[in-house]
Write a protein that holds these residues in place. Sequence first.
Motif, PDB file in Angstrom:
ATOM      1  N   ALA A 185       0.707  -1.110   0.055  1.00  0.00           N
ATOM      2  CA  ALA A 185      -0.144   0.128  -0.058  1.00  0.00           C
ATOM      3  C   ALA A 185       0.926   1.250   0.031  1.00  0.00           C
ATOM      4  CB  ALA A 185      -0.913  -0.084   1.275  1.00  0.00           C
ATOM      5  N   VAL A 186       1.946   1.129   0.833  1.00  0.00           N
ATOM      6  CA  VAL A 186       2.862   2.240   0.789  1.00  0.00           C
ATOM      7  C   VAL A 186       3.690   2.555  -0.464  1.00  0.00           C
ATOM      8  CG1 VAL A 186       5.066   3.249   1.626  1.00  0.00           C
ATOM      9  CG2 VAL A 186       3.332   1.871   3.218  1.00  0.00           C
ATOM     10  N   ILE A 187       3.882   1.742  -1.160  1.00  0.00           N
ATOM     11  CA  ILE A 187       4.692   1.863  -2.503  1.00  0.00           C
ATOM     12  C   ILE A 187       3.763   1.875  -3.671  1.00  0.00           C
ATOM     13  CG2 ILE A 187       7.067   0.865  -1.698  1.00  0.00           C
ATOM     14  CD1 ILE A 187       6.236  -1.681  -3.280  1.00  0.00           C
ATOM     15  N   GLY A 188       2.522   1.623  -3.384  1.00  0.00           N
ATOM     16  CA  GLY A 188       1.376   1.649  -4.536  1.00  0.00           C
ATOM     17  C   GLY A 188       0.968   0.484  -5.178  1.00  0.00           C
ATOM     18  N   LEU A 189       1.444  -0.896  -4.730  1.00  0.00           N
ATOM     19  CA  LEU A 189       1.019  -2.035  -5.472  1.00  0.00           C
ATOM     20  C   LEU A 189      -0.132  -2.238  -5.044  1.00  0.00           C
ATOM     21  CD1 LEU A 189       4.445  -4.082  -5.400  1.00  0.00           C
ATOM     22  CD2 LEU A 189       3.340  -2.919  -7.320  1.00  0.00           C
ATOM     23  N   GLU A 190      -0.836  -1.580  -3.949  1.00  0.00           N
ATOM     24  CA  GLU A 190      -2.090  -2.157  -3.332  1.00  0.00           C
ATOM     25  C   GLU A 190      -3.029  -0.853  -3.325  1.00  0.00           C
ATOM     26  OE1 GLU A 190      -3.840  -4.763  -2.682  1.00  0.00           O
ATOM     27  OE2 GLU A 190      -2.451  -6.375  -2.462  1.00  0.00           O
ATOM     28  N   LYS A 191      -4.174  -0.729  -3.833  1.00  0.00           N
ATOM     29  CA  LYS A 191      -5.036   0.431  -3.861  1.00  0.00           C
ATOM     30  C   LYS A 191      -5.988   0.423  -2.530  1.00  0.00           C
ATOM     31  CE  LYS A 191      -5.414   0.923  -8.995  1.00  0.00           C
ATOM     32  NZ  LYS A 191      -6.235   0.867  -9.953  1.00  0.00           N
ATOM     33  N   VAL A 192      -5.818   1.292  -1.792  1.00  0.00           N
ATOM     34  CA  VAL A 192      -6.629   1.331  -0.548  1.00  0.00           C
ATOM     35  C   VAL A 192      -7.735   2.141  -0.649  1.00  0.00           C
ATOM     36  CG1 VAL A 192      -6.462   1.868   1.873  1.00  0.00           C
ATOM     37  CG2 VAL A 192      -4.735   0.798   0.811  1.00  0.00           C
ATOM     38  N   ASP A 193      -8.878   1.831  -0.513  1.00  0.00           N
ATOM     39  CA  ASP A 193     -10.210   2.858  -0.756  1.00  0.00           C
ATOM     40  C   ASP A 193     -10.956   2.759   0.879  1.00  0.00           C
ATOM     41  OD1 ASP A 193     -12.250   4.293  -1.242  1.00  0.00           O
ATOM     42  OD2 ASP A 193     -13.286   3.038  -2.824  1.00  0.00           O
ATOM     43  N   LEU A 194     -10.847   3.873   1.400  1.00  0.00           N
ATOM     44  CA  LEU A 194     -11.385   3.788   2.918  1.00  0.00           C
ATOM     45  C   LEU A 194     -12.925   3.769   2.706  1.00  0.00           C
ATOM     46  CD1 LEU A 194      -9.323   6.332   4.662  1.00  0.00           C
ATOM     47  CD2 LEU A 194      -9.129   3.898   4.443  1.00  0.00           C
ATOM     48  N   ARG A 195     -13.450   3.801   1.416  1.00  0.00           N
ATOM     49  CA  ARG A 195     -15.077   3.833   1.380  1.00  0.00           C
ATOM     50  C   ARG A 195     -15.204   2.564   1.202  1.00  0.00           C
ATOM     51  NH1 ARG A 195     -15.303   8.150  -3.238  1.00  0.00           N
ATOM     52  NH2 ARG A 195     -13.579   6.936  -3.911  1.00  0.00           N
ATOM     53  N   ASN A 196     -14.250   1.505   0.802  1.00  0.00           N
ATOM     54  CA  ASN A 196     -14.907   0.206   0.430  1.00  0.00           C
ATOM     55  C   ASN A 196     -14.308  -0.712   1.606  1.00  0.00           C
ATOM     56  OD1 ASN A 196     -13.855  -2.586  -0.462  1.00  0.00           O
ATOM     57  ND2 ASN A 196     -15.080  -1.864  -2.164  1.00  0.00           N
ATOM     58  N   SER A 197     -15.510  -1.638   2.111  1.00  0.00           N
ATOM     59  CA  SER A 197     -15.421  -2.585   3.212  1.00  0.00           C
ATOM     60  C   SER A 197     -14.195  -3.283   3.325  1.00  0.00           C
ATOM     61  CB  SER A 197     -16.888  -3.090   3.547  1.00  0.00           C
ATOM     62  OG  SER A 197     -16.970  -3.894   2.373  1.00  0.00           O
ATOM     63  N   ARG A 198     -13.908  -3.804   2.113  1.00  0.00           N
ATOM     64  CA  ARG A 198     -12.885  -4.747   1.900  1.00  0.00           C
ATOM     65  C   ARG A 198     -11.509  -4.254   2.187  1.00  0.00           C
ATOM     66  NH1 ARG A 198     -14.520 -10.409   0.756  1.00  0.00           N
ATOM     67  NH2 ARG A 198     -16.660 -10.210   0.031  1.00  0.00           N
ATOM     68  N   SER A 199     -11.382  -2.928   1.674  1.00  0.00           N
ATOM     69  CA  SER A 199     -10.176  -2.423   1.962  1.00  0.00           C
ATOM     70  C   SER A 199      -9.735  -1.895   3.422  1.00  0.00           C
ATOM     71  CB  SER A 199      -9.937  -1.075   0.986  1.00  0.00           C
ATOM     72  OG  SER A 199     -10.013  -1.070  -0.216  1.00  0.00           O
ATOM     73  N   VAL A 200     -11.034  -1.409   3.974  1.00  0.00           N
ATOM     74  CA  VAL A 200     -10.926  -1.423   5.390  1.00  0.00           C
ATOM     75  C   VAL A 200     -10.630  -2.621   6.236  1.00  0.00           C
ATOM     76  CG1 VAL A 200     -12.136  -0.792   7.699  1.00  0.00           C
ATOM     77  CG2 VAL A 200     -12.304   0.617   5.366  1.00  0.00           C
ATOM     78  N   ALA A 201     -11.194  -3.829   5.767  1.00  0.00           N
ATOM     79  CA  ALA A 201     -10.897  -4.861   6.366  1.00  0.00           C
ATOM     80  C   ALA A 201      -9.456  -5.583   6.374  1.00  0.00           C
ATOM     81  CB  ALA A 201     -11.708  -6.079   5.785  1.00  0.00           C
ATOM     82  N   LYS A 202      -8.847  -5.051   5.128  1.00  0.00           N
ATOM     83  CA  LYS A 202      -7.389  -5.273   5.077  1.00  0.00           C
ATOM     84  C   LYS A 202      -6.513  -4.456   6.207  1.00  0.00           C
ATOM     85  CE  LYS A 202      -7.624  -4.982   0.421  1.00  0.00           C
ATOM     86  NZ  LYS A 202      -7.259  -5.016  -0.898  1.00  0.00           N
ATOM     87  N   ILE A 203      -7.114  -3.246   6.161  1.00  0.00           N
ATOM     88  CA  ILE A 203      -6.256  -2.296   7.324  1.00  0.00           C
ATOM     89  C   ILE A 203      -6.623  -2.827   8.675  1.00  0.00           C
ATOM     90  CG2 ILE A 203      -6.057   0.093   7.987  1.00  0.00           C
ATOM     91  CD1 ILE A 203      -6.965   0.875   5.181  1.00  0.00           C
TER      92      ILE A 203
ATOM     93  N   LEU B 167      -7.352 -11.933   4.552  1.00  0.00           N
ATOM     94  CA  LEU B 167      -7.794 -12.697   3.225  1.00  0.00           C
ATOM     95  C   LEU B 167      -9.049 -12.347   2.736  1.00  0.00           C
ATOM     96  CD1 LEU B 167      -6.205 -16.100   4.441  1.00  0.00           C
ATOM     97  CD2 LEU B 167      -5.414 -14.605   2.772  1.00  0.00           C
ATOM     98  N   TRP B 168      -9.793 -12.350   3.916  1.00  0.00           N
ATOM     99  CA  TRP B 168     -11.293 -11.888   3.492  1.00  0.00           C
ATOM    100  C   TRP B 168     -11.416 -10.543   2.683  1.00  0.00           C
ATOM    101  CZ3 TRP B 168     -14.554  -7.600   4.402  1.00  0.00           C
ATOM    102  CH2 TRP B 168     -16.077  -7.739   4.059  1.00  0.00           C
ATOM    103  N   GLY B 169     -10.413  -9.706   2.796  1.00  0.00           N
ATOM    104  CA  GLY B 169     -10.581  -8.438   2.125  1.00  0.00           C
ATOM    105  C   GLY B 169      -9.962  -8.721   0.725  1.00  0.00           C
ATOM    106  N   LYS B 170      -8.753  -9.555   0.713  1.00  0.00           N
ATOM    107  CA  LYS B 170      -8.153  -9.975  -0.569  1.00  0.00           C
ATOM    108  C   LYS B 170      -8.902 -10.921  -1.614  1.00  0.00           C
ATOM    109  CE  LYS B 170      -4.584  -9.356  -1.751  1.00  0.00           C
ATOM    110  NZ  LYS B 170      -4.176  -8.485  -3.076  1.00  0.00           N
TER     111      LYS B 170
END
Length: 371
Positions: A127-145, A316-319
Amino acid sequence: MAEGGGGWRPWAERYKPGVAMVLVQLFYSLVDMALKTAYGLGMRPIDFVAYRQGIAAAALFLGSLATRGFTLRPMAVGYRAFALLFVASLATATGQYCYFMGLHMASPSMARATTNLAPSITFAMAAVIGLEKVDLRNSRSVAKIIGTVVCLAGAMIMAFIKGPKLFGALIIDDWVTGGIYLMGNALCFSIWYILQVPICKSYLDPLSLATWMCFLATLQCMVAAFFLEANYMEIWKLASIWELPCILYGGVFASGANFFMQSWCISVKGPLYSAIFTPLSAVITTILSTLFLHEELHIGSVLGAITIIFGLYVVLWGKADDAKSERLAIRCTDSESNVEQDSIGGKVESGTNLSEPLLSEDANTQTSAFQ
């Protein structure tokens, strides 16, 4: 009889991947027992890593030759690929050394449980180097965080909070130092994962790729041993004949056999299916080390392990949604291409805006070469 045979084969095909992944985690757990035995016989961690990687490289090299008509041409690499392989191998060697040092200072159950940190740390780095997209409006992205934070919290609990003993009377020294070593292993493992993106672009043959990395890791361990050990020539001598089966097991089964089973399972069920079984090795290791090594269990260790496993499954659920979205986008793109070809009457190439997957299937097949 025919019906019985017909009924047995679908059952076997259905459960073979699951049985294979259970065996993979069992082999990983047993290598911890083998290392503890080798420690007791006087073997140094850097020796074990070097011998294990060397045996794995030899086994994979013979397997690569056998499957390709005994030709070395598929194993050729360019300068860029070799540089990437060298760095990835260095992460492999360093990570294994940290793992075995942590195993020695802490405990087998703690060592195996902290391997579940790798997916979460990998996500954070990506996420830091931009290989993963993080969208705080998406429940799956929040789950990964959230899963990443929970995993790291579990590691902190295991490393710094021992708590009261569950049973046993063995005193474990250097617990915190061992925990730091084990977190270093997870960090190296995550760096190794990140490197798979450019490596798989330059070098796509997974069997030869694993052979190269194990071979380079062996050389790197031999060089590192020169600086880490005072009696460089003496440390390579086996103090006991019983060290040999420990080394052979680590190279042939924990690396070689696991490589093939994981590779096959991922090709059938996908990388997420393989990752789901990862926490099982922590459970098996805890049971075996308690029964055979008389390991002392603390409340902090148990709570930390449960926390890490919970965080892993949240990640894993988020991925899982990412994989579904990529497959859907690919199908949609293929359909658009077919429509364009039918309408224009010629071949029209259409690209996608999909980001490069962080953990591709080819990358995941190499996991056993690292652990």
